[in-house]
Each structure stands twice: as C-alpha cells, then as structure tokens.
Design a protein around this motif. Sequence first.
Motif, PDB file in Angstrom:
ATOM      1  N   VAL A  35       0.845  -1.198   0.000  1.00  0.00           N
ATOM      2  CA  VAL A  35       0.000   0.000   0.000  1.00  0.00           C
ATOM      3  C   VAL A  35       0.880   1.247   0.000  1.00  0.00           C
ATOM      4  CG1 VAL A  35      -1.948  -1.075   1.206  1.00  0.00           C
ATOM      5  CG2 VAL A  35      -0.147   0.046   2.530  1.00  0.00           C
ATOM      6  N   ASN A  36       0.355   2.324  -0.569  1.00  0.00           N
ATOM      7  CA  ASN A  36       0.948   3.647  -0.390  1.00  0.00           C
ATOM      8  C   ASN A  36       0.496   4.142   0.977  1.00  0.00           C
ATOM      9  OD1 ASN A  36       2.008   3.802  -3.062  1.00  0.00           O
ATOM     10  ND2 ASN A  36      -0.039   4.278  -3.782  1.00  0.00           N
ATOM     11  N   TYR A  37       1.350   4.904   1.652  1.00  0.00           N
ATOM     12  CA  TYR A  37       0.974   5.347   2.991  1.00  0.00           C
ATOM     13  C   TYR A  37       1.670   6.650   3.353  1.00  0.00           C
ATOM     14  CZ  TYR A  37       5.514   4.110   4.956  1.00  0.00           C
ATOM     15  OH  TYR A  37       6.853   4.073   5.247  1.00  0.00           O
ATOM     16  N   VAL A  38       1.172   7.253   4.413  1.00  0.00           N
ATOM     17  CA  VAL A  38       1.795   8.399   5.075  1.00  0.00           C
ATOM     18  C   VAL A  38       1.811   8.080   6.564  1.00  0.00           C
ATOM     19  CG1 VAL A  38       1.550  10.838   5.668  1.00  0.00           C
ATOM     20  CG2 VAL A  38       1.013  10.082   3.369  1.00  0.00           C
ATOM     21  N   TYR A  39       2.924   8.356   7.208  1.00  0.00           N
ATOM     22  CA  TYR A  39       3.070   8.127   8.648  1.00  0.00           C
ATOM     23  C   TYR A  39       3.267   9.461   9.347  1.00  0.00           C
ATOM     24  CZ  TYR A  39       5.214   6.480  13.011  1.00  0.00           C
ATOM     25  OH  TYR A  39       5.516   6.244  14.331  1.00  0.00           O
ATOM     26  N   ASP A  40       2.509   9.705  10.407  1.00  0.00           N
ATOM     27  CA  ASP A  40       2.592  10.994  11.110  1.00  0.00           C
ATOM     28  C   ASP A  40       3.253  10.913  12.483  1.00  0.00           C
ATOM     29  OD1 ASP A  40       0.700   9.879  12.819  1.00  0.00           O
ATOM     30  OD2 ASP A  40      -0.847  11.368  12.390  1.00  0.00           O
ATOM     31  N   GLY A  41       3.866   9.786  12.787  1.00  0.00           N
ATOM     32  CA  GLY A  41       4.503   9.621  14.091  1.00  0.00           C
ATOM     33  C   GLY A  41       3.664   8.834  15.072  1.00  0.00           C
ATOM     34  N   ALA A  42       2.385   8.651  14.768  1.00  0.00           N
ATOM     35  CA  ALA A  42       1.490   7.865  15.621  1.00  0.00           C
ATOM     36  C   ALA A  42       0.638   6.897  14.811  1.00  0.00           C
ATOM     37  CB  ALA A  42       0.583   8.786  16.434  1.00  0.00           C
ATOM     38  N   ASN A  43       0.217   7.342  13.628  1.00  0.00           N
ATOM     39  CA  ASN A  43      -0.689   6.548  12.791  1.00  0.00           C
ATOM     40  C   ASN A  43      -0.140   6.413  11.377  1.00  0.00           C
ATOM     41  OD1 ASN A  43      -2.837   6.411  14.826  1.00  0.00           O
ATOM     42  ND2 ASN A  43      -3.083   8.584  14.401  1.00  0.00           N
ATOM     43  N   ILE A  44      -0.503   5.320  10.740  1.00  0.00           N
ATOM     44  CA  ILE A  44      -0.187   5.074   9.340  1.00  0.00           C
ATOM     45  C   ILE A  44      -1.493   5.264   8.583  1.00  0.00           C
ATOM     46  CG2 ILE A  44       0.504   3.321   7.663  1.00  0.00           C
ATOM     47  CD1 ILE A  44       2.115   2.058  10.104  1.00  0.00           C
ATOM     48  N   TYR A  45      -1.499   6.179   7.606  1.00  0.00           N
ATOM     49  CA  TYR A  45      -2.709   6.503   6.851  1.00  0.00           C
ATOM     50  C   TYR A  45      -2.617   5.916   5.453  1.00  0.00           C
ATOM     51  CZ  TYR A  45      -3.669   9.803  10.568  1.00  0.00           C
ATOM     52  OH  TYR A  45      -3.929  10.369  11.788  1.00  0.00           O
ATOM     53  N   CYS A  46      -3.723   5.306   5.008  1.00  0.00           N
ATOM     54  CA  CYS A  46      -3.786   4.667   3.697  1.00  0.00           C
ATOM     55  C   CYS A  46      -5.169   4.884   3.091  1.00  0.00           C
ATOM     56  CB  CYS A  46      -3.562   3.158   3.821  1.00  0.00           C
ATOM     57  SG  CYS A  46      -2.072   2.667   4.706  1.00  0.00           S
ATOM     58  N   HIS A  47      -5.299   4.479   1.847  1.00  0.00           N
ATOM     59  CA  HIS A  47      -6.599   4.508   1.177  1.00  0.00           C
ATOM     60  C   HIS A  47      -6.734   3.264   0.315  1.00  0.00           C
ATOM     61  CE1 HIS A  47      -4.128   5.866  -2.140  1.00  0.00           C
ATOM     62  NE2 HIS A  47      -5.153   5.677  -2.945  1.00  0.00           N
ATOM     63  N   SER A  48      -7.966   2.931  -0.015  1.00  0.00           N
ATOM     64  CA  SER A  48      -8.211   1.745  -0.822  1.00  0.00           C
ATOM     65  C   SER A  48      -9.628   1.781  -1.362  1.00  0.00           C
ATOM     66  CB  SER A  48      -8.043   0.484   0.039  1.00  0.00           C
ATOM     67  OG  SER A  48      -8.304  -0.681  -0.710  1.00  0.00           O
ATOM     68  N   ALA A  49      -9.827   1.091  -2.466  1.00  0.00           N
ATOM     69  CA  ALA A  49     -11.183   0.768  -2.893  1.00  0.00           C
ATOM     70  C   ALA A  49     -11.610  -0.450  -2.067  1.00  0.00           C
ATOM     71  CB  ALA A  49     -11.207   0.446  -4.378  1.00  0.00           C
ATOM     72  N   LYS A  50     -12.884  -0.736  -2.050  1.00  0.00           N
ATOM     73  CA  LYS A  50     -13.376  -1.908  -1.324  1.00  0.00           C
ATOM     74  C   LYS A  50     -12.830  -3.165  -1.971  1.00  0.00           C
ATOM     75  CE  LYS A  50     -17.570  -3.932   0.611  1.00  0.00           C
ATOM     76  NZ  LYS A  50     -16.834  -5.084   0.972  1.00  0.00           N
ATOM     77  N   GLY A  51     -12.474  -4.114  -1.161  1.00  0.00           N
ATOM     78  CA  GLY A  51     -11.940  -5.374  -1.652  1.00  0.00           C
ATOM     79  C   GLY A  51     -11.567  -6.282  -0.497  1.00  0.00           C
TER      80      GLY A  51
END
Length: 150
Positions: A35-51
């Motif tokens: 997955v592509n992601y962004v990390y803010d020091g506490a959480n890992i944020y991602c996006h996806s279509a349903k699957g």
Amino acid sequence: MLRELNDTQIEELLKDQVIGRIGCHSEKTMYVVPVNYVYDGANIYCHSAKGMKIDMMRENPEVCFEVDKIKDITNWQSVIAWGKFEEIQDLDEKQKVLQKLVDRITPYIMDDSVTREHGFVDEESDVGTKVELIMYKIIVSKKTGRFENR
C-alpha cells in the motif's frame, strides 16, 4: 551482522518510505498486500477501494505493517509495526488524509496513467464521489526494526 534499529531510526524509516505492506488475518486466511501510505509519528494513513483487504480488516482490525529499505542483500533496514485498523468516516478528515497521501505520492508519479481508482481527484470535494474511496488509519501500538550493513 543483524542489528536492531533504535527508536529514531525506526521513525525515520517509517516517515521516509512511500510503500509498505499490510498483513491482515480473517477466517483462517492471511493476506499481505503493498500500500501507499503516510506516517505521522502515531498513525499510518492509507486509502483503498473496497476489496479483500478492507473486508478482512473490518472483520479483524488487528494488523501488522512492514516497510523496508533495501540497498542489497547485506545492506537493508526493515520495520514492523503492529496496530489496529480504523476506518475514517468524517469527510473533512478523509479529505485531509487524502491530500497528505497525494502530496506524498505525487513526486513519484512517472506519467499521467494514474486514475481516480488510485485515489487522485481533481478537487478535494470529489473525495468519494467517483469511486468509493475508503480512507483508513492504522493506530500503531508497537514497532520494532532490524538492519544489516556490511
């Protein structure tokens, strides 16, 4: 020689990379997916279509996340983080997370073949209007890291 990354090195690797792997488990099936992601020091944020990945994480929100940086077979770093999947429902938060992802990923786009299915939209207000885009975070509870450098 295999050694441990310290907390600072773990944070740097998580913030530096763009692609990680989520491991999830549900109904006797294990699934690992990049997955592509962004990390803010506490959480890992991602996006996806349903699957499959989203279905499994909704069923069992306990997940594992792995990221690595590999120069060669004896020069690499790897971090594993454990945490809990949480779907983001608030539209304002979804838009902010999507913008962070777009800002993070855009420098790596090589051509104009990226489509709305990848989560890129013309306007922030388009989030979720063309493709059912699911924004989520992994609330990190534990991290560990290893490296080898010869």
